[in-house]
Scaffold this motif. Structure first.
Motif, PDB file in Angstrom:
ATOM      1  N   PHE A 191       0.867  -1.195   0.000  1.00 50.96           N
ATOM      2  CA  PHE A 191       0.000   0.000   0.000  1.00 50.96           C
ATOM      3  C   PHE A 191       0.890   1.226   0.000  1.00 50.96           C
ATOM      4  O   PHE A 191       2.095   1.149   0.282  1.00 50.96           O
ATOM      5  CB  PHE A 191      -0.975   0.015   1.197  1.00 50.96           C
ATOM      6  CG  PHE A 191      -0.332   0.009   2.552  1.00 50.96           C
ATOM      7  CD1 PHE A 191       0.186   1.178   3.103  1.00 50.96           C
ATOM      8  CD2 PHE A 191      -0.261  -1.164   3.303  1.00 50.96           C
ATOM      9  CE1 PHE A 191       0.761   1.180   4.368  1.00 50.96           C
ATOM     10  CE2 PHE A 191       0.317  -1.167   4.567  1.00 50.96           C
ATOM     11  CZ  PHE A 191       0.834   0.009   5.096  1.00 50.96           C
ATOM     12  N   THR A 192       0.287   2.347  -0.347  1.00 47.48           N
ATOM     13  CA  THR A 192       1.012   3.621  -0.304  1.00 47.48           C
ATOM     14  C   THR A 192       0.155   4.605   0.479  1.00 47.48           C
ATOM     15  O   THR A 192      -1.043   4.744   0.202  1.00 47.48           O
ATOM     16  CB  THR A 192       1.247   4.155  -1.729  1.00 47.48           C
ATOM     17  OG1 THR A 192       1.978   3.169  -2.454  1.00 47.48           O
ATOM     18  CG2 THR A 192       2.056   5.443  -1.712  1.00 47.48           C
ATOM     19  N   VAL A 193       0.768   5.230   1.481  1.00 48.13           N
ATOM     20  CA  VAL A 193       0.056   6.255   2.251  1.00 48.13           C
ATOM     21  C   VAL A 193       0.925   7.506   2.295  1.00 48.13           C
ATOM     22  O   VAL A 193       2.132   7.429   2.075  1.00 48.13           O
ATOM     23  CB  VAL A 193      -0.267   5.765   3.684  1.00 48.13           C
ATOM     24  CG1 VAL A 193      -1.433   4.796   3.683  1.00 48.13           C
ATOM     25  CG2 VAL A 193       0.948   5.112   4.328  1.00 48.13           C
ATOM     26  N   SER A 194       0.289   8.642   2.564  1.00 44.20           N
ATOM     27  CA  SER A 194       1.017   9.914   2.457  1.00 44.20           C
ATOM     28  C   SER A 194       1.140  10.602   3.801  1.00 44.20           C
ATOM     29  O   SER A 194       0.309  10.391   4.703  1.00 44.20           O
ATOM     30  CB  SER A 194       0.276  10.856   1.516  1.00 44.20           C
ATOM     31  OG  SER A 194       0.136  10.241   0.262  1.00 44.20           O
ATOM     32  N   CYS A 195       2.129  11.467   3.925  1.00 43.54           N
ATOM     33  CA  CYS A 195       2.264  12.292   5.126  1.00 43.54           C
ATOM     34  C   CYS A 195       1.024  13.170   5.233  1.00 43.54           C
ATOM     35  O   CYS A 195       0.534  13.687   4.220  1.00 43.54           O
ATOM     36  CB  CYS A 195       3.524  13.136   5.057  1.00 43.54           C
ATOM     37  SG  CYS A 195       4.981  12.149   5.418  1.00 43.54           S
ATOM     38  N   GLY A 196       0.545  13.319   6.430  1.00 47.57           N
ATOM     39  CA  GLY A 196      -0.708  14.052   6.632  1.00 47.57           C
ATOM     40  C   GLY A 196      -1.880  13.098   6.795  1.00 47.57           C
ATOM     41  O   GLY A 196      -2.907  13.478   7.338  1.00 47.57           O
ATOM     42  N   ASP A 197      -1.708  11.861   6.353  1.00 47.44           N
ATOM     43  CA  ASP A 197      -2.780  10.869   6.514  1.00 47.44           C
ATOM     44  C   ASP A 197      -2.829  10.368   7.949  1.00 47.44           C
ATOM     45  O   ASP A 197      -1.786  10.215   8.602  1.00 47.44           O
ATOM     46  CB  ASP A 197      -2.521   9.634   5.635  1.00 47.44           C
ATOM     47  CG  ASP A 197      -2.911   9.862   4.175  1.00 47.44           C
ATOM     48  OD1 ASP A 197      -3.670  10.823   3.910  1.00 47.44           O
ATOM     49  OD2 ASP A 197      -2.443   9.097   3.314  1.00 47.44           O
ATOM     50  N   ILE A 198      -4.047  10.110   8.424  1.00 45.08           N
ATOM     51  CA  ILE A 198      -4.197   9.304   9.639  1.00 45.08           C
ATOM     52  C   ILE A 198      -4.807   7.992   9.167  1.00 45.08           C
ATOM     53  O   ILE A 198      -5.943   7.951   8.692  1.00 45.08           O
ATOM     54  CB  ILE A 198      -5.104   9.993  10.678  1.00 45.08           C
ATOM     55  CG1 ILE A 198      -4.428  11.290  11.170  1.00 45.08           C
ATOM     56  CG2 ILE A 198      -5.359   9.062  11.860  1.00 45.08           C
ATOM     57  CD1 ILE A 198      -5.213  12.052  12.226  1.00 45.08           C
ATOM     58  N   VAL A 199      -4.016   6.942   9.255  1.00 40.70           N
ATOM     59  CA  VAL A 199      -4.407   5.656   8.679  1.00 40.70           C
ATOM     60  C   VAL A 199      -4.767   4.691   9.799  1.00 40.70           C
ATOM     61  O   VAL A 199      -3.964   4.460  10.703  1.00 40.70           O
ATOM     62  CB  VAL A 199      -3.244   5.056   7.848  1.00 40.70           C
ATOM     63  CG1 VAL A 199      -3.683   3.763   7.185  1.00 40.70           C
ATOM     64  CG2 VAL A 199      -2.732   6.049   6.828  1.00 40.70           C
ATOM     65  N   ALA A 200      -5.975   4.162   9.728  1.00 38.02           N
ATOM     66  CA  ALA A 200      -6.386   3.173  10.727  1.00 38.02           C
ATOM     67  C   ALA A 200      -6.065   1.779  10.196  1.00 38.02           C
ATOM     68  O   ALA A 200      -6.443   1.440   9.071  1.00 38.02           O
ATOM     69  CB  ALA A 200      -7.881   3.297  10.986  1.00 38.02           C
ATOM     70  N   LEU A 201      -5.350   1.016  11.022  1.00 36.58           N
ATOM     71  CA  LEU A 201      -5.064  -0.385  10.671  1.00 36.58           C
ATOM     72  C   LEU A 201      -6.010  -1.240  11.491  1.00 36.58           C
ATOM     73  O   LEU A 201      -5.901  -1.262  12.723  1.00 36.58           O
ATOM     74  CB  LEU A 201      -3.635  -0.733  11.062  1.00 36.58           C
ATOM     75  CG  LEU A 201      -2.506  -0.527  10.067  1.00 36.58           C
ATOM     76  CD1 LEU A 201      -1.175  -0.804  10.755  1.00 36.58           C
ATOM     77  CD2 LEU A 201      -2.659  -1.427   8.862  1.00 36.58           C
ATOM     78  N   ILE A 202      -6.928  -1.887  10.837  1.00 41.47           N
ATOM     79  CA  ILE A 202      -7.868  -2.715  11.601  1.00 41.47           C
ATOM     80  C   ILE A 202      -7.824  -4.149  11.073  1.00 41.47           C
ATOM     81  O   ILE A 202      -7.258  -4.425  10.015  1.00 41.47           O
ATOM     82  CB  ILE A 202      -9.315  -2.171  11.550  1.00 41.47           C
ATOM     83  CG1 ILE A 202      -9.845  -2.185  10.110  1.00 41.47           C
ATOM     84  CG2 ILE A 202      -9.397  -0.778  12.120  1.00 41.47           C
ATOM     85  CD1 ILE A 202     -11.338  -2.015  10.043  1.00 41.47           C
ATOM     86  N   GLY A 203      -8.421  -5.033  11.832  1.00 43.27           N
ATOM     87  CA  GLY A 203      -8.444  -6.432  11.435  1.00 43.27           C
ATOM     88  C   GLY A 203      -8.573  -7.309  12.650  1.00 43.27           C
ATOM     89  O   GLY A 203      -8.481  -6.824  13.783  1.00 43.27           O
ATOM     90  N   PRO A 204      -8.797  -8.607  12.437  1.00 42.45           N
ATOM     91  CA  PRO A 204      -8.989  -9.505  13.583  1.00 42.45           C
ATOM     92  C   PRO A 204      -7.708  -9.676  14.386  1.00 42.45           C
ATOM     93  O   PRO A 204      -6.615  -9.385  13.887  1.00 42.45           O
ATOM     94  CB  PRO A 204      -9.378 -10.832  12.915  1.00 42.45           C
ATOM     95  CG  PRO A 204      -8.822 -10.755  11.541  1.00 42.45           C
ATOM     96  CD  PRO A 204      -8.840  -9.316  11.151  1.00 42.45           C
TER      97      PRO A 204
END
Lengths: 278, 281
Positions: free
Chosen positions: B64-77
């Protein structure tokens, strides 16, 4: 040494008449901060069992030294101590057993190897002085080695203490801050191996760990921050070392064990003070 | 290609290639945030990242690619590999694949500074260690066994102010409550201000109000410093309120993208999130 001897002559005590006591006093004054400082992080990194095992494993270092025909087995003890530490570090990082188990295996094997080699042809009695040590046998040349060890510990503390502290709190946190935890751990293990093996001749394999652990443990009972922890640990180490040496002179007891008893007394006092505070 | 980094090198996250290294130094912080206060279009790119322990594959082919400024939620079991992914990013776990920090044109950037907040800070609670000691130990080269200098204390107070914890400076770490400890750990992660902030279930010890305040704080920090924030969480309600991207991880990436896109149409994996773990209200 002559400056030290002259200074001692000013003291109004009987023991200053003897050079061996002057040497021993200087030795314990140098050794106390070595043990006082190192002990704090040995405890914080839960390495008491490791340092204890190192002390016992020194027998194997002595045995190998005599096998190779060395008159003074110090070099072989240090080399074996470092190999011992690195061996534990390498195996514990990959083994499925707990660290205690790995240290136990190494310790038992090293002690057995040492006793087996030293007891060949019934000669173990010649080496029994390494079990309890003799601080009174210290020579002026040995003092130079103690100064070198003290400098080594001070350099480590000045340059690597902060990283060792973060590692002692939490390894994941340390890694996230770019701290090379294996390197720091190994360097500290080597440092402890050096200071323990160097001191064994004078303190003895049976007591060496007490000198390392007790002052720091006593300090921990009442200290609230890192500065207090270190200042008190070194102070307690000095008090116990000097008091123990002088008491042993007047009571004619073994110096090493008397110093350890003084440390134990300091621990007991701080334990009760700590309990009162809490 | 397998990378056999020593545990503790903390240098997995590559600036230009798999061989690149991360360094979290004060110098880097000053360069990154005084000369260049924001990260225009800077990205974290993962390509086929896998982590294996023995014969067990814990995560595989994460891209995946995410950018500075992003708040990325990592979810999963549970056991889905969220914490493992964060530990691969910090350098604790060796991994296969590529992790790059790059500009908008895909050009490799200098090593990013990482701030990490573990799920649970396990430490010796009896240790004579204050908040000033632990923060000071990473603040500069002055060894804290000699005490924390006045100048450093001032700077640490400022760091703690960011997380409303300035009054905790001289408290013993072992005496802190769960919520206080989490704020101090966040202050540690933010000192120096990182390019990438990794939070592993950061609000587990907080009540609902505390959680909301914590995420408001994270959002404010993102606005101020333009950092990339990855948060592992089970708490979908809070995440949807504060994160702008979501990655659903179950050994590999099941889905990822902007929150509103990923959550649209009530996707089947949402039903799998257990309410008792804080999944759905």
């Amino acid at each position: 040494m002559s400056v030290w001897y002259s200074l001692m002559e000013w003291l109004p005590f009987a023991f200053v008449r003897y050079d061996f006591m002057k040497n021993a006093l200087l030795a314990v004054i140098l050794l106390a901060p070595v043990f006082g400082l190192s002990g704090t992080m040995v405890i914080s990194n839960r390495m008491s069992y490791y340092s204890d095992a190192l002390g016992h494993s020194a027998l194997a270092g002595i045995a190998l030294g005599t096998l190779f025909g060395l008159r003074d087995p110090l070099a072989s003890m240090i080399a074996f101590g470092i190999l011992f530490g690195m061996g534990i570090s390498a195996v514990k990082s990959k083994a499925r057993s707990s660290t205690d188990t790995v240290i136990g295996v190494f310790s038992a094997s090293a002690v057995a190897l040492g006793i087996a080699l030293l007891s060949r042809r019934g000669g173990f009695a010649r080496y029994s002085n390494y079990l309890v040590g003799d601080i009174l046998a210290i020579r002026p040349a040995d003092i130079a080695i103690l100064v070198a060890v003290l400098l080594l510990v001070l350099l480590f503390w000045i340059f690597l203490f902060n990283r060792l502290l973060i590692l002692s709190v939490n390894a994941s946190l340390a890694i996230s801050k770019g701290i090379r935890i294996r390197l720091i751990e190994n360097l500290f293990m080597i440092l402890v191996a050096i200071l323990v093996t160097v001191s064994i001749k004078w303190i003895g394999t049976l007591l060496i760990n007490s000198l390392l652990i007790l002052p720091a443990a006593a300090s921990r009972n009442i200290a609230r921050n890192m500065r207090q922890y270190h200042v008190l640990s070194v102070t307690f180490s000095w008090i116990a070392a000097v008091a123990g040496l002088l008491i042993s002179f007047y009571l004619d007891t073994a110096a090493g064990s008397t110093i350890v008893l003084c440390s134990a007394l300091v621990f007991a006092v701080t334990y009760f003070i700590g309990q009162q505070k809490n | 290609m397998v990378k056999n980094y020593l545990i503790g090198s903390a240098k997995k996250l590559s600036a230009d290639s798999q061989e690149g290294r991360v360094q979290n130094t004060d110098e880097h912080h000053h360069q990154a945030h005084e000369a260049h206060p924001v990260h225009p279009g800077h990205q974290l790119q993962l390509e086929n990242v896998s982590v294996q322990r023995g014969r067990d594959v814990i995560i595989r082919d994460i891209s995946f690619t995410v950018s500075c400024g992003d708040i990325v939620a990592l979810i999963g079991p549970n056991g889905g590999g969220k914490s493992t992914l964060l530990k691969a990013l910090t350098g604790e776990w060796p991994y296969h694949g590529k992790i790059r920090f790059q500009d908008r044109d895909g050009k490799a950037l200098p090593r990013p500074c990482i701030g990490y907040m573990p799920q649970q800070l396990l430490f010796d609670r009896q240790a004579p260690l204050t908040v000033a000691d632990i923060l000071g130990a990473h603040h500069g080269r002055w060894p804290v066994f000699l005490g924390v200098r006045k100048k450093t204390r001032k700077s640490l107070t400022e760091s703690l102010k960011r997380v409303n914890a300035q009054h905790l400076l001289d408290r013993r770490l072992g005496d802190l409550s769960g919520g206080e400890l989490q704020r101090v750990t966040l202050a540690f992660a933010l000192n120096p201000v990182p390019d990438i902030l990794l939070l592993d279930e950061p609000v587990s010890a907080l009540d609902e109000t505390g959680k909301a305040l914590f995420y408001q704080l994270v959002k404010a920090l993102r606005d101020q410093y333009d950092m990339l924030t990855l948060i592992v969480s089970h708490d979908l309600d809070v995440i949807t309120a504060y994160a702008n991207r979501l990655i659903y991880l179950n050994k590999t990436v099941i889905t990822e993208g902007p929150i509103e896109t990923v959550m649209a149409g009530d996707p089947p994996w949402l039903k799998g999130m257990k309410p008792e773990t804080g999944g759905l209200s």
